[in-house]
Design a protein around this motif. Sequence first.
Motif, PDB file in Angstrom:
ATOM      1  N   LYS A   1      22.763  79.050  12.991  1.00 32.52           N
ATOM      2  CA  LYS A   1      22.464  77.616  12.965  1.00 32.52           C
ATOM      3  C   LYS A   1      21.155  77.268  13.667  1.00 32.52           C
ATOM      4  O   LYS A   1      20.601  76.200  13.449  1.00 32.52           O
ATOM      5  CB  LYS A   1      23.598  76.831  13.630  1.00 32.52           C
ATOM      6  N   ILE A   2      20.672  78.169  14.505  1.00 32.08           N
ATOM      7  CA  ILE A   2      19.443  77.897  15.243  1.00 32.08           C
ATOM      8  C   ILE A   2      18.265  77.890  14.271  1.00 32.08           C
ATOM      9  O   ILE A   2      18.110  78.795  13.454  1.00 32.08           O
ATOM     10  CB  ILE A   2      19.211  78.965  16.336  1.00 32.08           C
ATOM     11  N   LYS A   3      17.450  76.879  14.371  1.00 34.46           N
ATOM     12  CA  LYS A   3      16.253  76.799  13.522  1.00 34.46           C
ATOM     13  C   LYS A   3      15.252  77.816  14.042  1.00 34.46           C
ATOM     14  O   LYS A   3      14.655  77.644  15.096  1.00 34.46           O
ATOM     15  CB  LYS A   3      15.679  75.389  13.544  1.00 34.46           C
ATOM     16  N   LYS A   4      15.061  78.882  13.310  1.00 38.18           N
ATOM     17  CA  LYS A   4      14.264  80.005  13.783  1.00 38.18           C
ATOM     18  C   LYS A   4      12.763  79.842  13.538  1.00 38.18           C
ATOM     19  O   LYS A   4      11.967  80.596  14.074  1.00 38.18           O
ATOM     20  CB  LYS A   4      14.779  81.297  13.157  1.00 38.18           C
ATOM     21  N   ASP A   5      12.364  78.858  12.769  1.00 39.82           N
ATOM     22  CA  ASP A   5      10.945  78.669  12.452  1.00 39.82           C
ATOM     23  C   ASP A   5      10.100  78.398  13.698  1.00 39.82           C
ATOM     24  O   ASP A   5       8.946  78.794  13.760  1.00 39.82           O
ATOM     25  CB  ASP A   5      10.766  77.516  11.474  1.00 39.82           C
TER      26      ASP A   5
ATOM     27  N   THR B   1      11.685  85.887  20.889  1.00 41.48           N
ATOM     28  CA  THR B   1      12.975  85.189  20.883  1.00 41.48           C
ATOM     29  C   THR B   1      13.771  85.538  19.633  1.00 41.48           C
ATOM     30  O   THR B   1      14.974  85.759  19.699  1.00 41.48           O
ATOM     31  CB  THR B   1      12.762  83.670  20.985  1.00 41.48           C
ATOM     32  N   LYS B   2      13.097  85.608  18.491  1.00 44.40           N
ATOM     33  CA  LYS B   2      13.776  85.986  17.253  1.00 44.40           C
ATOM     34  C   LYS B   2      14.380  87.385  17.372  1.00 44.40           C
ATOM     35  O   LYS B   2      15.507  87.625  16.935  1.00 44.40           O
ATOM     36  CB  LYS B   2      12.811  85.941  16.072  1.00 44.40           C
TER      37      LYS B   2
END
Length: 69
Positions: A20-24, A30-31
């Motif tokens: 659900k985390i917006k990875k953009d 962090t990714k």
Amino acid sequence: MLASDKIAKAFEAICEEVDKIKKDDLSEKTKKRLRTVVSIAKHQSDIRGAKKGSCKAHKSCKAHKKKCG
């Protein structure tokens, strides 16, 4: 519910929350850490020292091409 079932559900929930985390907007570092969190949850063990491609249990995580997660 057995304790092992509860633990498995908890790890599944961790994976769902990471998805659900917006990875953009995240840094590559962090990714990578989020992928590691998901891998640990999927394997239910610490995989941080595992060699790339060592996972044969999860075809869906493409471990044969890169580290699970």
